[in-house]
Design an enzyme around this catalytic site. Structure first.
Site, PDB file in Angstrom:
ATOM      1  N   VAL A   1       0.834  -1.208   0.000  1.00  0.00           N
ATOM      2  CA  VAL A   1       0.000   0.000   0.000  1.00  0.00           C
ATOM      3  C   VAL A   1       0.869   1.259   0.000  1.00  0.00           C
ATOM      4  O   VAL A   1       0.605   2.224  -0.729  1.00  0.00           O
ATOM      5  CB  VAL A   1      -0.955   0.009   1.218  1.00  0.00           C
TER       6      VAL A   1
ATOM      7  N   LYS B   1     -13.108  -5.897   8.261  1.00  0.00           N
ATOM      8  CA  LYS B   1     -13.696  -4.879   7.379  1.00  0.00           C
ATOM      9  C   LYS B   1     -15.176  -4.672   7.688  1.00  0.00           C
ATOM     10  O   LYS B   1     -15.655  -3.543   7.755  1.00  0.00           O
ATOM     11  CB  LYS B   1     -13.504  -5.292   5.922  1.00  0.00           C
TER      12      LYS B   1
ATOM     13  N   GLY C   1      -4.709  -4.662  -4.342  1.00  0.00           N
ATOM     14  CA  GLY C   1      -3.694  -4.116  -5.214  1.00  0.00           C
ATOM     15  C   GLY C   1      -3.179  -2.813  -4.670  1.00  0.00           C
ATOM     16  O   GLY C   1      -3.866  -2.067  -3.984  1.00  0.00           O
TER      17      GLY C   1
END
Lengths: 402, 402
Positions: B16, B198, B295
């Site tokens: 990240v 999450k 990603g």
């Protein structure tokens, strides 16, 4: 936020207004009261207390105790008058009038800047999808490259039913009118004009460009026939009315027209009255947002969300617009931002060969003629498509194809 | 925003961090400089100027000229230390550490309130989909009823490839590890734990409830076999790892488990490393958001967007959380918000009949036995599923079904 409930003045009490009224009465968090509702037609029966209703806009616009003007009327110039007067009075405004907003964008932007006041309008595009706020806040530093969307629920509903029920345009349109999915005068929706106003607003928040709606091409679905839909089915494609806005080296390509969409496209799956928007950025790749595009409650929710945002001093920052204005300086108003000099591949169904002479055909890729239908697939000069815009005599069906 | 570039201190420079670095260097609007990058391992070669790197967090955390701390490290307790110290110093923080955020939510919330400082974390859930900001800002007055999502790209990638390539779990997992789509130790993803953190964060912004992650059920996909996928295909279903959060009369049903998803479900179409989230409200109906879930660049974009938001003093309002805390008063911390006493219909593939005695089976709807596989479809007491959570000995595959 103060402890006092915020006071709303509503202009218009049609579909969206009624939706807002319902949603507001079920909101658990927002402390807001409707102080007054201004409507036009004294003869219409309404489901709210008569004491709330007024027919005189002046009695509301001059009141100092109104915190937010919520403008949801159909008359474009009258809407602009109301909104600009409210902004000059330093009253924050929520609007859902896409045509008014797109048509008067520049003066409305300047009024906000001059008077330090907010005009927000999530309900004007994308129905219940929070696309303007997302473009404004979330993608502000993204190198956005393009945006494509199905922004009109009525046309998508008609195209979906034509395909799934093997019916002709007029038959489905009549059904949709009976069911309340299409207006008695459907022109605004089926011509692509409604979509056009919406994409002009999105282009401001995506790229910082203010376009004149009358300069943007919109072709509609009035000429679509089941033959076209069948052709699409054979190729595993679907016809959708697509708004496109893309940044190129030479400017911004923004237009509305039917398009053959492939089965692996996220917009392919958006059916009936749903809207879908795909945003493509340099780093975040593609994101897609779908949701109900029409209806009183979804749009009412969007308006309510705007009202709520005003309670914590939310305003659009217009960062991209301000940056572009700064870059271009005085040239902003004269620089042609809209790019129209390019070739586009289209499917054109026609009756007589003569009709094709209207178009600047540069290269024919496929050609088909039969007693029941004729079409070509060709690269045409984009500018030549403008001759079909708002042309009631037109019987060509033109649809972009990859 | 001041004219001076904002100064960032980065903690962590993995996937990240590297993504943020790239995205930041291509941003046209945001004026931000990386003042320092704090990393752990001095031996690792990095693609940035050595002068930017430090191994001592104290040298950064005490600097007065840092505007934003960007925390992107894997060590949960260390991340909490860094973030809480920054908040106490009144430095705004952007974090992408979902486990840390979900685990320490309550103290982090209180620190923000106490010190009047912002902690925002869009990069922690939904990859490039701006879901937290949308729940927080846009749906704040919506009577949200439920939220369902595919929140983990790795598991969705594995399930997609198993289905499309007719392969077994272990084979696809090994491929995914080779290609960088799965970690060498894949537990966090495949067990559903990542998804769990999450959904705990989303539940705060959707409903105002802070849940203890260790109390929330997560079942993973480690036991899935191609037999299960084939069964799904025969019924025109797909197996997806789904996070659910729904409000009921008795509380909030929040859990993560595999689910058979129907072809007309928007989440059915979300494939490979994509994430998808469906939000359902009383008035706005269903909205769906899809985008790349994993990603370096998509997550980097989310982090960048948070940094940008801080430049205009953005903070989460936590309106729903504050409202619920006010309603419940002192009882907030003792009221059981998580509802676990209900029956749920599940498909259970098993080897020996004995294994089924683990579950509180209330009603068997279907039963199938053959030399190659055995399964039942049954209504089971939800609480009994907890015995399977994190149970390495478990060989049952349990999947919710409508």
């Amino acid at each position: 936020m103060s402890e006092k409930n915020i006071q709303l003045a509503l202009f218009g009490f049609g579909c969206v207004g009624q939706g807002l009224y319902d949603v507001l009465h079920h909101s658990e968090v927002l402390q807001a009261d409707i102080a007054k509702i201004c409507v036009k037609d004294p003869s219409k029966k309404r489901s709210v207390d008569d004491a709330l209703i007024t027919f005189d806009k002046n009695t509301i616009l001059d009141r100092k105790d109104i915190d937010v003007v919520v403008e949801m009327i159909n008359d474009t110039d009258e809407a602009f008058n109301i909104v600009s007067r409210a902004l000059k009075n330093k009253t924050n405004v929520v609007s859902a009038s896409k045509k008014m907003l797109a048509t008067y964008f520049e003066p409305l932007f300047l009024l906000q800047e001059e008077h330090g006041v907010a005009l927000i309008y999530e309900g004007s595009a994308g129905g219940s999808i929070p696309i303007i706020r997302t473009l404004e806040e979330y993608y502000d530093n993204e190198l956005l490259s393009s945006l494509r969307g199905i922004l009109n629920g009525t046309t998508n509903y008609i195209l979906s039913r034509m395909e799934l029920e093997h019916k002709e345009y007029n038959e489905v349109l009549a059904d949709a009118q009976r069911e309340g999915f299409a207006e008695i005068d459907p022109w605004l929706d089926v011509s692509g004009a409604d979509t056009l106003y919406k994409v002009c607003l999105l282009a401001v928040h995506a790229f910082g460009v203010i376009l004149k709606p009358e300069e943007v091409l919109h072709l509609g679905i009035q000429q679509v026939s089941f033959n076209d839909i069948r052709y699409a089915r054979e190729k595993n494609l679907r016809i959708k009315l697509i708004a496109s806005a893309a940044k190129t080296e030479n400017g911004y390509r923004v237009f509305v027209m039917p398009r053959f969409v492939r089965a692996d496209d996220e917009l392919y799956k958006v059916m009936y009255e749903y809207n879908g928007i795909e945003v493509e950025g340099a780093f975040s790749c593609k994101q897609t947002f779908t949701g109900k595009g029409a209806g009183s409650h979804p749009t009412g929710s969007a308006v309510l969300s705007d009202i709520s945002a005003l309670t914590y001093q939310y305003r659009y920052g217009y960062k991209k617009l301000k940056k572009l204005k700064k870059q271009l300086g005085d040239a902003y108003s004269t620089t042609p931002l809209l790019e129209t000099d390019f070739a586009i591949r289209v499917y054109v169904r026609y009756e007589n060969q003569d009709q094709l002479s209207l178009l600047d055909i540069r290269h024919v890729v496929e050609e088909y003629r039969s007693p029941s239908m004729n079409f070509i697939i060709a690269d045409v000069g984009f500018q030549s498509l403008y001759v079909l815009k708002d042309n009631a005599q037109n019987t060509l069906f033109v649809c972009a194809i990859d």
